[in-house]
Design a protein around this motif. Structure first.
Motif, PDB file in Angstrom:
ATOM      1  N   HIS A  27       0.834  -1.207   0.000  1.00  0.00           N
ATOM      2  CA  HIS A  27       0.000   0.000   0.000  1.00  0.00           C
ATOM      3  C   HIS A  27       0.870   1.259   0.000  1.00  0.00           C
ATOM      4  CE1 HIS A  27      -2.442   3.230   1.871  1.00  0.00           C
ATOM      5  NE2 HIS A  27      -3.363   2.746   1.065  1.00  0.00           N
ATOM      6  N   TYR A  28       1.873   1.288   0.859  1.00  0.00           N
ATOM      7  CA  TYR A  28       2.752   2.463   0.923  1.00  0.00           C
ATOM      8  C   TYR A  28       3.458   2.671  -0.416  1.00  0.00           C
ATOM      9  CZ  TYR A  28       6.427   5.620   2.532  1.00  0.00           C
ATOM     10  OH  TYR A  28       7.271   6.698   2.682  1.00  0.00           O
ATOM     11  N   PHE A  29       3.929   1.599  -0.994  1.00  0.00           N
ATOM     12  CA  PHE A  29       4.624   1.673  -2.282  1.00  0.00           C
ATOM     13  C   PHE A  29       3.714   2.235  -3.363  1.00  0.00           C
ATOM     14  CE2 PHE A  29       5.592  -0.482  -6.339  1.00  0.00           C
ATOM     15  CZ  PHE A  29       6.877  -0.016  -6.569  1.00  0.00           C
ATOM     16  N   GLU A  30       2.481   1.737  -3.416  1.00  0.00           N
ATOM     17  CA  GLU A  30       1.551   2.168  -4.461  1.00  0.00           C
ATOM     18  C   GLU A  30       1.207   3.652  -4.357  1.00  0.00           C
ATOM     19  OE1 GLU A  30      -1.891  -0.304  -4.397  1.00  0.00           O
ATOM     20  OE2 GLU A  30      -0.797  -2.132  -4.863  1.00  0.00           O
ATOM     21  N   VAL A  31       0.951   4.127  -3.142  1.00  0.00           N
ATOM     22  CA  VAL A  31       0.474   5.510  -2.991  1.00  0.00           C
ATOM     23  C   VAL A  31       1.606   6.527  -3.062  1.00  0.00           C
ATOM     24  CG1 VAL A  31      -1.533   4.797  -1.657  1.00  0.00           C
ATOM     25  CG2 VAL A  31       0.550   5.466  -0.453  1.00  0.00           C
ATOM     26  N   THR A  32       2.856   6.094  -2.897  1.00  0.00           N
ATOM     27  CA  THR A  32       3.970   7.063  -2.907  1.00  0.00           C
ATOM     28  C   THR A  32       4.818   6.991  -4.168  1.00  0.00           C
ATOM     29  OG1 THR A  32       5.466   5.538  -1.730  1.00  0.00           O
ATOM     30  CG2 THR A  32       4.115   7.036  -0.388  1.00  0.00           C
ATOM     31  N   LEU A  33       4.566   6.023  -5.032  1.00  0.00           N
ATOM     32  CA  LEU A  33       5.379   5.878  -6.237  1.00  0.00           C
ATOM     33  C   LEU A  33       5.165   7.057  -7.176  1.00  0.00           C
ATOM     34  CD1 LEU A  33       7.309   3.940  -7.779  1.00  0.00           C
ATOM     35  CD2 LEU A  33       5.278   3.023  -8.907  1.00  0.00           C
ATOM     36  N   GLN A  34       6.260   7.628  -7.644  1.00  0.00           N
ATOM     37  CA  GLN A  34       6.203   8.771  -8.548  1.00  0.00           C
ATOM     38  C   GLN A  34       6.480   8.328  -9.982  1.00  0.00           C
ATOM     39  OE1 GLN A  34       5.479  12.049  -7.294  1.00  0.00           O
ATOM     40  NE2 GLN A  34       4.955  10.701  -5.582  1.00  0.00           N
ATOM     41  N   ASN A  35       6.080   9.147 -10.937  1.00  0.00           N
ATOM     42  CA  ASN A  35       6.346   8.849 -12.336  1.00  0.00           C
ATOM     43  C   ASN A  35       7.848   8.817 -12.621  1.00  0.00           C
ATOM     44  OD1 ASN A  35       3.670   8.629 -13.311  1.00  0.00           O
ATOM     45  ND2 ASN A  35       3.465  10.853 -13.307  1.00  0.00           N
ATOM     46  N   GLU A  36       8.219   7.920 -13.494  1.00  0.00           N
ATOM     47  CA  GLU A  36       9.607   7.788 -13.950  1.00  0.00           C
ATOM     48  C   GLU A  36      10.578   7.375 -12.838  1.00  0.00           C
ATOM     49  OE1 GLU A  36      10.828   8.255 -17.432  1.00  0.00           O
ATOM     50  OE2 GLU A  36       8.707   7.706 -17.405  1.00  0.00           O
ATOM     51  N   GLU A  37      10.066   6.734 -11.802  1.00  0.00           N
ATOM     52  CA  GLU A  37      10.952   6.251 -10.737  1.00  0.00           C
ATOM     53  C   GLU A  37      11.854   5.134 -11.260  1.00  0.00           C
ATOM     54  OE1 GLU A  37      11.227   6.931  -7.287  1.00  0.00           O
ATOM     55  OE2 GLU A  37       9.207   7.205  -6.468  1.00  0.00           O
ATOM     56  N   ILE A  38      13.047   5.080 -10.718  1.00  0.00           N
ATOM     57  CA  ILE A  38      13.947   3.952 -10.954  1.00  0.00           C
ATOM     58  C   ILE A  38      14.031   3.208  -9.630  1.00  0.00           C
ATOM     59  CG2 ILE A  38      16.275   3.223 -11.595  1.00  0.00           C
ATOM     60  CD1 ILE A  38      16.498   5.697 -13.339  1.00  0.00           C
ATOM     61  N   ILE A  39      13.433   2.027  -9.607  1.00  0.00           N
ATOM     62  CA  ILE A  39      13.251   1.277  -8.363  1.00  0.00           C
ATOM     63  C   ILE A  39      14.310   0.201  -8.251  1.00  0.00           C
ATOM     64  CG2 ILE A  39      11.639  -0.158  -7.041  1.00  0.00           C
ATOM     65  CD1 ILE A  39       9.429   1.089  -8.930  1.00  0.00           C
ATOM     66  N   GLY A  40      14.986   0.153  -7.125  1.00  0.00           N
ATOM     67  CA  GLY A  40      15.909  -0.928  -6.836  1.00  0.00           C
ATOM     68  C   GLY A  40      15.222  -1.936  -5.937  1.00  0.00           C
ATOM     69  N   VAL A  41      15.454  -3.218  -6.190  1.00  0.00           N
ATOM     70  CA  VAL A  41      14.818  -4.241  -5.364  1.00  0.00           C
ATOM     71  C   VAL A  41      15.800  -5.368  -5.094  1.00  0.00           C
ATOM     72  CG1 VAL A  41      13.793  -5.395  -7.381  1.00  0.00           C
ATOM     73  CG2 VAL A  41      12.807  -5.758  -5.120  1.00  0.00           C
ATOM     74  N   SER A  42      15.950  -5.693  -3.817  1.00  0.00           N
ATOM     75  CA  SER A  42      16.811  -6.795  -3.415  1.00  0.00           C
ATOM     76  C   SER A  42      16.072  -8.107  -3.681  1.00  0.00           C
ATOM     77  CB  SER A  42      17.173  -6.673  -1.938  1.00  0.00           C
ATOM     78  OG  SER A  42      18.065  -7.690  -1.545  1.00  0.00           O
ATOM     79  N   SER A  43      16.780  -9.104  -4.178  1.00  0.00           N
ATOM     80  CA  SER A  43      16.091 -10.253  -4.749  1.00  0.00           C
ATOM     81  C   SER A  43      15.760 -11.384  -3.791  1.00  0.00           C
ATOM     82  CB  SER A  43      16.919 -10.824  -5.909  1.00  0.00           C
ATOM     83  OG  SER A  43      18.253 -11.039  -5.509  1.00  0.00           O
ATOM     84  N   TRP A  44      16.539 -11.568  -2.722  1.00  0.00           N
ATOM     85  CA  TRP A  44      16.341 -12.751  -1.879  1.00  0.00           C
ATOM     86  C   TRP A  44      15.680 -12.378  -0.563  1.00  0.00           C
ATOM     87  CZ3 TRP A  44      16.792 -17.130  -4.377  1.00  0.00           C
ATOM     88  CH2 TRP A  44      17.639 -17.188  -5.482  1.00  0.00           C
ATOM     89  N   SER A  45      14.433 -11.953  -0.605  1.00  0.00           N
ATOM     90  CA  SER A  45      13.704 -11.567   0.599  1.00  0.00           C
ATOM     91  C   SER A  45      12.278 -12.082   0.521  1.00  0.00           C
ATOM     92  CB  SER A  45      13.696 -10.048   0.774  1.00  0.00           C
ATOM     93  OG  SER A  45      12.773  -9.657   1.761  1.00  0.00           O
ATOM     94  N   GLU A  46      11.892 -12.918   1.465  1.00  0.00           N
ATOM     95  CA  GLU A  46      10.521 -13.419   1.506  1.00  0.00           C
ATOM     96  C   GLU A  46       9.527 -12.301   1.785  1.00  0.00           C
ATOM     97  OE1 GLU A  46       9.947 -17.624   3.196  1.00  0.00           O
ATOM     98  OE2 GLU A  46      11.777 -16.944   4.195  1.00  0.00           O
ATOM     99  N   THR A  47       9.925 -11.308   2.592  1.00  0.00           N
ATOM    100  CA  THR A  47       9.016 -10.210   2.921  1.00  0.00           C
ATOM    101  C   THR A  47       8.762  -9.333   1.700  1.00  0.00           C
ATOM    102  OG1 THR A  47      10.019 -10.240   5.119  1.00  0.00           O
ATOM    103  CG2 THR A  47       8.516  -8.447   4.636  1.00  0.00           C
ATOM    104  N   ILE A  48       9.798  -9.087   0.893  1.00  0.00           N
ATOM    105  CA  ILE A  48       9.608  -8.317  -0.337  1.00  0.00           C
ATOM    106  C   ILE A  48       8.718  -9.099  -1.301  1.00  0.00           C
ATOM    107  CG2 ILE A  48      10.735  -7.289  -2.343  1.00  0.00           C
ATOM    108  CD1 ILE A  48      13.135  -6.675  -0.596  1.00  0.00           C
ATOM    109  N   LEU A  49       8.887 -10.412  -1.326  1.00  0.00           N
ATOM    110  CA  LEU A  49       8.022 -11.244  -2.151  1.00  0.00           C
ATOM    111  C   LEU A  49       6.563 -11.084  -1.731  1.00  0.00           C
ATOM    112  CD1 LEU A  49       7.737 -13.437  -4.344  1.00  0.00           C
ATOM    113  CD2 LEU A  49       8.083 -15.139  -2.549  1.00  0.00           C
ATOM    114  N   LYS A  50       6.309 -11.032  -0.418  1.00  0.00           N
ATOM    115  CA  LYS A  50       4.948 -10.809   0.081  1.00  0.00           C
ATOM    116  C   LYS A  50       4.435  -9.445  -0.358  1.00  0.00           C
ATOM    117  CE  LYS A  50       4.442 -14.624   2.537  1.00  0.00           C
ATOM    118  NZ  LYS A  50       3.455 -15.658   2.150  1.00  0.00           N
ATOM    119  N   MET A  51       5.300  -8.436  -0.370  1.00  0.00           N
ATOM    120  CA  MET A  51       4.898  -7.113  -0.820  1.00  0.00           C
ATOM    121  C   MET A  51       4.466  -7.152  -2.281  1.00  0.00           C
ATOM    122  SD  MET A  51       7.074  -3.621  -1.466  1.00  0.00           S
ATOM    123  CE  MET A  51       7.190  -3.963  -3.232  1.00  0.00           C
ATOM    124  N   VAL A  52       5.293  -7.762  -3.130  1.00  0.00           N
ATOM    125  CA  VAL A  52       4.981  -7.828  -4.553  1.00  0.00           C
ATOM    126  C   VAL A  52       3.686  -8.598  -4.791  1.00  0.00           C
ATOM    127  CG1 VAL A  52       5.805  -8.632  -6.811  1.00  0.00           C
ATOM    128  CG2 VAL A  52       7.405  -7.570  -5.211  1.00  0.00           C
TER     129      VAL A  52
END
Length: 317
Positions: A101-126
């Motif tokens: 939810h936080y990611f969706e409402v704060t994401l700006q146009n033309e953002e370059i997003i970095g994402v760490s690959s080996w995280s179960e919690t980030i997987l839950k976010m996605v």
């Protein structure tokens, strides 16, 4: 105008505006004064203590815990989520929902997003991010090597491609292991033009999404094969390491822990993370409390999303 009469008018205007729902223009017309005067008197009502602002946090909102985290760690923002039990699976699920939810409402146009690959919690976010009707991101950049055991490969490189698809961005994969067999092997891999194309974007990332790990690797990371030996991890612990962000270790004061194995990691460094405008860290659980505390001391984290149990532990003496 005597003092008491002045205060009467200020109080009356404040009541009409805040309680009775009058607009400033309507109040001005009612008293035959200018709207600027109404605005000035509403400000005066706050200065005089006639109007006092209070925030009544709804159930499940932990404003005091969040304020405590911001104050204690000089943290720009903290989100503490409701969780019914202090158990890793439940905690990751709740953090993932809040982070999406936080990611969706704060994401700006033309953002370059970095994402760490080996995280179960980030997987839950996605898993909880909704497809965006209009593309917002420019690139989604994998910031830690994602190759490993094929049985868990979908949790790494495909995490990046899924997030890119959801945000309308172009995925930039880091097609290399998170941990190279040796420093020399890492140098060979880093010379690959496709890998360099991704790492060259590290300095342009506008927001980074990271997990926080304890020295002991998570189940996902362990299954991936992107881990160090017991003797290497013992060396990290002896050097004071308490946790990592993308396999870059730090001590309880947030200082980077440099050992020879650091030269084998293919991914962003703590120093590179610290230069990003906004780093969002997703982490919780008893086993990670010391690691999270150390991560906040690095000053590389701008937003922490955690659970209420961990938030309480982080503020213990």
């Amino acid at each position: 105008m005597t003092r008491v009469n002045e205060l009467w008018l200020i109080a009356r205007i404040a009541q009409m505006y805040h309680v009775e729902g009058w607009r400033q223009a309507e109040i001005a017309g009612h008293f035959r004064i200018s709207q600027a005067t109404v605005s000035r008197m509403l400000k005066k009502a706050q200065e005089e203590g006639i109007v006092r602002t209070t925030i009544a946090a709804p159930s499940g909102i932990y404003a005091e815990l969040e304020a405590g985290l911001r104050h204690r760690f000089s943290l720009p923002e903290a989100i503490v989520v409701e969780c019914s039990e202090d158990r890793d699976g439940a905690i990751m699920a709740r953090i993932g929902e809040a982070a999406a939810h936080y990611f969706e409402v704060t994401l700006q146009n033309e953002e370059i997003i970095g994402v760490s690959s080996w995280s179960e919690t980030i997987l839950k976010m996605v898993d909880n991010v909704h497809p965006m009707t209009s593309g917002k991101a420019r690139y989604v950049v994998q910031t830690l090597g994602g190759m490993g055991n094929p049985a868990v490969q979908t949790h790494a490189t495909q995490l990046t491609t899924r997030l890119a698809r959801l945000t309308g961005g172009e995925p930039r994969l880091l097609s290399a292991p998170g941990v190279a067999p040796s420093r020399e092997a890492k140098l060979v891999l880093m010379s690959d033009p496709y890998i360099r194309e991704t790492t060259d974007l590290f300095g342009k990332i506008t927001q980074s999404i990271v997990g926080i790990g304890a020295v002991e690797p998570s189940r996902m990371l362990e299954r991936s094969g992107n881990v160090f030996s017991e003797s290497e991890l013992a060396e990290v612990a002896e050097a004071g390491g308490v946790g990592d962000i993308s396999l870059r270790f730090f001590d309880k004061e947030g200082r980077p822990v440099k050992t020879p194995l650091d030269d084998r990691v293919i991914g962003m460094t703590l120093e590179e993370q610290a230069r990003i405008d906004r780093v969002i860290a997703l982490a919780g659980g008893r086993a990670k409390t010391d690691a999270i505390r150390g991560a906040l001391m690095t000053r590389a984290v701008d937003v922490l999303i955690t659970d209420k149990f961990t938030a309480e532990r982080l503020q213990e003496p």
